[in-house]
Design a protein around this motif. Structure first.
Motif, mmCIF file in Angstrom:
data_model
loop_
_atom_site.group_PDB
_atom_site.id
_atom_site.type_symbol
_atom_site.label_atom_id
_atom_site.label_comp_id
_atom_site.label_asym_id
_atom_site.label_seq_id
_atom_site.Cartn_x
_atom_site.Cartn_y
_atom_site.Cartn_z
ATOM 1 N N ASP A 137 0.839 -1.194 0.000
ATOM 2 C CA ASP A 137 0.000 0.000 0.000
ATOM 3 C C ASP A 137 0.884 1.257 0.000
ATOM 4 O O ASP A 137 2.107 1.178 0.176
ATOM 5 C CB ASP A 137 -0.936 -0.014 1.214
ATOM 6 C CG ASP A 137 -2.218 0.790 0.948
ATOM 7 O OD1 ASP A 137 -2.225 1.615 0.027
ATOM 8 O OD2 ASP A 137 -3.197 0.574 1.684
ATOM 9 N N PHE A 159 -6.315 -4.047 3.044
ATOM 10 C CA PHE A 159 -5.900 -2.979 2.130
ATOM 11 C C PHE A 159 -6.938 -1.850 2.128
ATOM 12 O O PHE A 159 -6.599 -0.667 2.259
ATOM 13 C CB PHE A 159 -5.756 -3.582 0.731
ATOM 14 C CG PHE A 159 -5.232 -2.649 -0.317
ATOM 15 C CD1 PHE A 159 -3.880 -2.377 -0.403
ATOM 16 C CD2 PHE A 159 -6.089 -2.060 -1.237
ATOM 17 C CE1 PHE A 159 -3.389 -1.530 -1.388
ATOM 18 C CE2 PHE A 159 -5.602 -1.210 -2.222
ATOM 19 C CZ PHE A 159 -4.258 -0.951 -2.296
ATOM 20 N N THR A 179 -6.553 2.034 3.606
ATOM 21 C CA THR A 179 -6.797 3.191 2.745
ATOM 22 C C THR A 179 -7.873 4.096 3.350
ATOM 23 O O THR A 179 -7.732 5.327 3.372
ATOM 24 C CB THR A 179 -7.205 2.715 1.332
ATOM 25 O OG1 THR A 179 -6.190 1.818 0.849
ATOM 26 C CG2 THR A 179 -7.323 3.880 0.375
#
Lengths: 459, 459
Positions: free
Chosen positions: A333, A392, A396
């Motif tokens: 990421d 993920f 985010t």
């Protein structure tokens, strides 16, 4: 394609060999869609690029422009019904001008080669993405690449003065200038930097250079708590300590590095900060940085002006991703949060890792708040794969909650495409679509990339 | 406008007083067309700006956005059938964050006020256009203003992280970010900076700050030939001398200053260079700069770390334009050439002045190659006026010949509009029109400004 088809692309090198096409079908990202292209085209001049674009437009084929394929967001992944336009034969350093401190280069020049070439003139091209020895300047410009230099020097866009670009219709446009300043018209140069191949194919770049800095002095500070490391980052900023590098690695990352290449990091260490100054008074700046780290609760803070020691430490930092990769399949990421929220982000990542039963190492550019949580999972197990994707998305989302952005330096590509519409408001999303339509009305350039979903040319 | 007309603008302050409208009808440029607007509107919030834009669109009136009116290219000049939207009531410093080193400000904040406010936090907002004590940050952003800091710090665009903008249809858009890095989508922020009111009305700006630098050390170098001054600029760059300011004034400018405020400049002096370093080791950098100037042929090079002396010298530099203005009517140019071509430019200006029988003083930012040839003429004499215009065009043409740009920091406005199409190639000119059309399809925002002629919305 038959022979007549192949000849119609003009003099550019064409390959339809399945092995070649497969190796050009994706970048180094994971979880990003890709397909075999119809052909790989390797033009060797701006005019050949223009011919390729005109022919692609005629045939209604999408054009995916590719540098060295070191990207980490899938922006150079081939799409169904696309050709891949590789810039590797556009690899000349056209000129280096020490008086104006600029260089003119073609996009296929390896970034490290440019840095070496300008060093011979006592000059420095700062942007240093992790892949600096293999990535190309064209890809750096297309993604507005960063690296470890940014805390002092900024990102690729800060070094681009002007561009030559082939537009979707095959016309050739020059943007920007050679001079230090200039405000004639819109800043199309900055618009094209970071546009991920969606507005044109960059065929020449004029970059700004700076005088080569002094050899750096390096500080290694170790912390037994994340909070202390976060406090040190904050205090270094508050005290105005002029660093040229400020990196962080968490316990998971350190332990992965330690098991790959033992450097003697204590297992009780929660995080380390690696700092450098390349100012002429770097010794006193580094001493100050070490003091600030100790005052913020560092277990230890060691200053070194030994070039080999510094190289070893930077090498350890560069091992972060390779070391984590050894633990399993990985999903990298790239979020950026306000500097003061780094600890909040890392703590959240630890919670997410525990909840999803995953190993997630965090390292990154602490001075910019640009973090690379790296999720380790098992591709062979659907539940692990699903957990990785959930982690993920949670990371985010957390970055946005903390006032950050979904991508600090890797770009949107296909990996973050679904997230772009969350970061942008409705007016900004619409502006993206309108800009895309203005430059590429038929939508042949990397369709869908860098544009908020749902993407379609506006009728 | 009748009362119902006036009320339809929403709660924004409206004036149709002819004296008010006259004083809002133009900026400080000369030779630029302007007309009385239909009304002057002064909204006090983003929502009021949006209402004004919606009403203007409904009535088909052009909107000319105006900061403090200190511009030098006519970009804020009222047009026939336009309203002037003044940002002077949007004058709050919303926040200053010392940890993130950013400030959020409304466009009507005077740049000098912002600099003073952040200084209280030990921070520095570098951009310093000549009008820094009266111009506003919104105007700086709209024109991408420069100043004397740029040789070290860069221009306004380099300090803008994000914007809130009201678009032509009244919708509100946020661009950019608060974080140090970020590559999510197109760089609409940079596109809007320098767009001279043609793409939207900027209602909030997030700027990057830097730690307050050390007090500067100053160098004054005098040269008996222009060539020696030019050589010094080149050698200072070659030697990588890290200056925060490098200004040049020619003989004509010095003599004008001398007759306004005698500072003892020798009449034999062809040019002076004024240099500063604000690095922590500014004393040794200034000494090196003086050495380089002497080795390049300076008659004299004096180093001073006395703040009052430095202020006096900078004051003299700031007198350049007022001193030249005393000689007659004036037309100020703003070209930028490669640093190595400054002497070529000044020599050409001398030739042009002789040929046209005009006084033309040259001063400017030598470190960036950004020069301000100032043409003195007699407005009352048509032949003098015509000569001034010819000289202006010849200087601009010469800057382009030398590899430069038509405007380094003042912007295109109406003054350089006819020249923009010469600097841009056909593809870039078309891209400008398409971008304009994407943001402002009805062409209500400052129509014609910053767009290559002939301008019209693309059907």
């Amino acid at each position: 394609m038959d022979d007549a088809d192949l000849r119609s692309w003009g003099p550019a090198l064409v390959s339809t060999d399945p092995d070649v096409m497969a190796s050009y079908s994706r970048d180094q990202s994971r979880f990003t869609e890709h397909a075999l292209p119809e052909a790989v085209l390797a033009p060797a001049s701006t005019e050949e690029v223009a011919e390729v674009l005109r022919e692609a437009a005629r045939r209604g084929l999408a054009v995916v422009t590719r540098g060295a394929g070191t990207g980490l967001s899938g922006a150079a992944n081939a799409q169904r019904g696309s050709i891949v336009l590789s810039t590797h034969r556009l690899d000349s350093i056209v000129s280096i001008d020490p008086d104006e401190q600029i260089a003119v280069v073609q996009p296929g020049v390896v970034t490290g080669h440019l840095r070496a070439a300008v060093a011979e003139h006592g000059l420095f091209y700062p942007p240093d993405p992790g892949s600096v020895d293999s990535c190309t300047i064209g890809g750096n410009v297309a993604t507005n690449a960063g690296g470890m230099c940014c805390v002092k020097y900024g990102v690729t866009r800060d070094f681009v003065r002007g561009l030559e670009v082939v537009l979707a219709d095959g016309s050739i446009m020059r943007t920007g200038r050679r001079t230090a300043k200039g405000v004639a018209g819109y800043d199309l140069t900055s618009l094209l930097v970071g546009s991920e191949g969606t507005l044109g194919v960059i065929t020449e770049i004029t970059v700004r250079l700076v005088p080569r800095p002094a050899p750096p002095t390096t500080v290694l500070a170790t912390f037994s708590t994340l909070a202390a490391a976060g406090a040190a980052v904050q205090q270094l900023t508050r005290a105005g300590v002029r660093l040229s590098l400020l990196e962080i690695m968490d316990r998971t990352t350190l332990s992965a590095i330690e098991s790959m290449s033992p450097l003697g990091f204590d297992t009780g260490t929660a995080a380390i900060l690696l700092a450098q100054s390349d100012d002429p008074d770097s010794a006193s700046i580094a001493a100050l940085a070490a003091d600030v780290c100790r005052a913020s609760g560092a277990e230890d803070a060691v200053v070194s002006d030994d070039g080999r020691e510094a190289d070893l430490l930077l090498q350890a930092r560069r091992l972060a991703l390779p070391a984590l990769e050894r633990l399993g399949d990985w999903l990298l990421d790239d979020v950026c949060v306000p500097r003061t929220r780094i600890v909040d982000l890392i703590t959240s990542v630890e919670d997410i890792a525990a909840r999803e039963d995953l190993v997630i190492g965090v390292f990154g550019h602490a001075g910019d708040g640009n973090m690379h949580p790296t999720i380790i999972y098992d591709e062979g197990r659907p539940d692990s794969r699903a957990a990785a994707l959930r982690a993920f998305d949670q990371i985010t989302a957390r970055a946005l909650e903390l006032g950050g952005t979904i991508t600090g330096e890797h770009g949107v590509g296909t990996l973050k495409r679904a997230w772009l519409g969350t970061e942008l408001d409705a007016s900004a999303a619409r502006a993206h679509r309108l800009v895309k339509q203005a430059f590429d009305p038929d939508g042949i350039l990397n369709p869908g990339i860098a544009i908020p979903e749902p993407w379609s040319p506006i009728a």
